[in-house]
Design an enzyme around this catalytic site. Structure first.
Site, PDB file in Angstrom:
ATOM      1  N   GLU B 210       0.833  -1.191   0.000  1.00 14.21           N
ATOM      2  CA  GLU B 210       0.000   0.000   0.000  1.00 14.21           C
ATOM      3  C   GLU B 210       0.875   1.252   0.000  1.00 14.21           C
ATOM      4  OE1 GLU B 210      -1.330   0.183   4.638  1.00 14.21           O
ATOM      5  OE2 GLU B 210      -2.031  -1.526   3.480  1.00 14.21           O
ATOM      6  N   HIS B 247       8.452  17.955   8.080  1.00 14.45           N
ATOM      7  CA  HIS B 247       9.290  17.865   6.894  1.00 14.45           C
ATOM      8  C   HIS B 247      10.048  16.554   6.862  1.00 14.45           C
ATOM      9  CE1 HIS B 247       8.552  21.960   5.724  1.00 14.45           C
ATOM     10  NE2 HIS B 247       8.886  22.394   6.927  1.00 14.45           N
TER      11      HIS B 247
END
Lengths: 370, 288
Positions: B210, B247
């Site tokens: 996935e 980030h």
């Protein structure tokens, strides 16, 4: 669980990491008072989305009067789908240099990963790989001070910054460990007057570990509907289509969305009814789907621990309770399939056994498709 | 033939007297698993469906010679249970619970590496070897059948869907492994592919992946040298972008983790990539 910047900074400060002077404000008068006290300030929207500066969520007030006006404008504004309910007024910094540093868990190596760069700031994701220093941490060893010194050296820091940075690495890893963090990130780690200060901070706590952190504030995320389903204990995400979907298991729920899209339809949500949800939560989840007023509801179940007869009972409970005013497509196979299919058939609902056929039918009933 | 779990495996159930533990012990026995004992602190000396219950893993191992354990205890106690098993010589450890803190999982997996223990999970449906008529897990018994296909998956229900479609197409399985859905788990596609590579009975492998992470991309590198055909199906084509972790996630992945990146890497490595779960069986048929 993500923490607001001001909460993350409180935790950094409690570990001795320098943060700028700041205060949470939620009225223009608060902001006025805050700026009078700390001087020219950045007013930062406390929302849980990235890129808030670029989206207008950070404004600078030179004086108290300006702080008042700006706060009036910012409170209640929409920032990438999140409403601004409070600001963090923080002393404006004369930044000389921006450093990036984070500790996170690397699922591939199954170890903590520390990353740092001298090219910190809002463009960090675009920075060349060679400018980012990456070091895995052996969780059995942890981060001793030498590790911080080596990292500081790898970044080419010297003198005061070398010392302050080495020290900060140790503290940051302690936060990661002590608080069960998925991520602790300082970007930028600013150099101001030759010293390090955490100008922005992110802290995400592992949801699974929240039970052992009563000291950490629970932060609500998501839309009203999302919170409602999460309270039932199920995973739910809103999408912008019109076919409401319920499936069991995250992978299966994803595959169901894929199937709808494959036949040209548009899913309205992601809803994982869980590996073994019983009648009541399943019925509640279905009730939420009905309240979304979709064109079609598609229930896709492969019963493993989940029992097909439980799902059938949940469907009938909702159908005979609040009612299901839109077309319903049910695909039901697996544990206790025969009983589930029989219960539904008694009330005039024909269940599918093939996922492809059922998905195609749902799309057709929504008046979409190829 | 099978990988990791065979008829010889002597299995104990940690947390056997709980609801889940008791139910699935029965299911495992019904399937043919050699369940030799269970643990439940304070309940040693009892018998459940004829199986002896012990207070500690140490006592259970001593009395039964167990070398495999399946853990059903609640998540906050899972790390303790895993260490108890590993320190007492268990070599195959299946961790069923979900919501185990990631740092606990990391500690378990790290210790397992040191001791040479194979950890399946956490947050997994387990492992089943239909050819050997044995399983350690919570998967429904009737959807599998013995045959030449190895299956490795990240998520449970979706793997049931695919295993059942293989069975219905007359394609039985050597072993089906659920790696688990958590950020840190004991196995990865590469480690399981390597096991299948050395299992003579496995003629083809199905990968169920996935979006997110870069396990599939890393597997692609391995597939080139596998010497056995691979069919891959990845879920998440239409899924919302996963939760971003600041980030750091973006810097780690650097464009990996997307469905396009994964499918591209797998195709380039010679795997057959299908876009829908019901296309898997047909693709496998063409290869064996």
């Amino acid at each position: 669980m993500k923490q607001y910047e001001y909460l993350a900074k409180q935790i950094l400060a409690s570990y001795g990491i320098p943060i700028p002077p700041g205060r949470v404000v939620d009225t223009p008068e608060d902001a006025e008072a805050a700026v009078r006290e700390i001087g020219p300030a950045a007013l930062k929207a406390q929302v849980l989305v990235g890129g808030r500066g670029k989206a207008g969520g950070i404004r600078f007030a030179q004086n108290a009067e300006e702080a008042k006006t700006l706060t009036k404008a910012m409170m209640g504004m929409d920032l990438k789908g999140y409403t601004v309910e409070r600001l963090y007024a923080e002393g404006k910094l004369e930044i000389e240099q921006e450093i990036y540093i984070s500790v996170t868990t690397d699922g591939n190596t199954k170890a903590p990963l520390i990353m740092a760069s001298r090219a910190g700031g809002v463009e960090i994701e675009e920075v060349d790989d060679r400018e980012i220093v990456r070091r895995h941490i052996d969780p059995r060893v942890g981060v001793e001070p030498y590790f911080g010194r080596e990292l500081a050296a790898a970044l080419g820091l010297e003198g005061t910054l070398f010392k302050e940075f080495s020290d900060l690495v140790v503290k940051l890893y302690r936060i990661y460990r002590d608080k069960d963090a998925e991520l602790v990130e300082i970007n930028p780690l600013a150099v101001v007057k030759g010293h390090l200060v955490a100008a922005d901070a992110r802290l995400n706590i592992d949801d699974s570990a929240m039970y052992r952190h009563p000291e950490i504030q629970r932060v609500d995320e998501g839309s009203v509907l999302e919170k409602k389903v999460q309270e039932i204990g199920l995973a739910y995400v809103e999408l912008d289509g019109d076919i409401a979907v319920m499936a069991n298991g995250a992978g299966m729920a994803m595959a169901t969305l894929d199937a709808i899209q494959f036949f040209g339809g548009r899913p309205a949500n992601f809803l994982d009814a869980g590996g073994g949800a019983s009648v009541e939560p399943t019925a509640q989840a279905l009730g939420v789907l009905v309240s979304m007023d979709p064109k079609v509801i598609f229930v896709n179940i492969f019963g493993g621990i989940t029992r097909c007869d439980d799902v059938a009972r949940a469907i009938l409970q909702v159908k005979e309770g609040v009612g299901i005013p839109v077309p319903l497509v049910v695909r039901l196979v697996g544990t206790n399939e025969a009983e589930g299919v029989r219960l539904l058939a008694e009330r005039g609902i024909a269940a599918y056994s093939e996922m492809a056929e059922a998905a195609e039918q749902a799309v057709k009933l929504a008046g979409e498709g190829r | 033939m099978a990988i990791l779990l065979t008829r010889e495996s002597r299995v104990i159930v940690q947390g056997m007297t709980g609801n889940q533990g008791r139910f699935h012990t029965g299911q495992m026995q019904a399937y043919g698993t050699n369940v030799v004992g269970g643990t439940s602190p304070g309940k040693g000396g009892q018998r459940i469906d004829g199986i002896p219950v012990f207070d500690t893993v140490s006592a259970a191992v001593k009395a039964t010679g167990a070398d495999a354990s399946i853990v059903f205890v609640p998540a906050p106690f899972a790390k303790d249970a895993a260490f108890e098993a590993m320190e007492n010589g268990i070599k195959l450890l299946v961790m069923i619970p979900e919501h185990i803190p990631v740092q606990d999982a990391m500690a378990i997996v790290t210790r397992a590496r040191d001791l040479g223990v194979v950890v399946i999970g956490p947050n997994t449906f387990g492992i089943i070897s239909p050819g050997e008529k044995t399983k350690m897990g919570i998967m429904p018994n009737h959807i599998y059948q013995s045959g030449p296909i190895g299956v490795v998956a990240r998520s449970g229900t979706l793997s049931y869907e695919i295993a059942f479609s293989l069975t219905n197409a007359g394609l039985g399985q050597t072993t089906v492994v659920g790696m688990g859905g958590d950020p840190v788990v004991g196995q990865n596609f590469v480690s399981v592919l390597e096991e299948f590579k050395h299992d003579a009975a496995t003629k083809a492998i199905v990968m169920v992946g996935e979006i997110g992470g870069s396990a599939e991309e890393e597997a692609a590198e391995h597939i080139k040298r596998l010497g056995k055909p691979v069919v891959a199906y990845l879920a998440g084509r239409a899924a919302p972008p996963g939760k971003r972790m600041g980030h750091a996630g973006a810097i780690i992945e650097r464009g990996r983790g997307t469905l396009e990146s994964k499918e591209k890497a797998l195709t380039a490595a010679g795997a057959t990539v299908v876009t829908m779960p019901w296309q898997v069986a047909e693709a496998v048929k063409k290869l064996v």
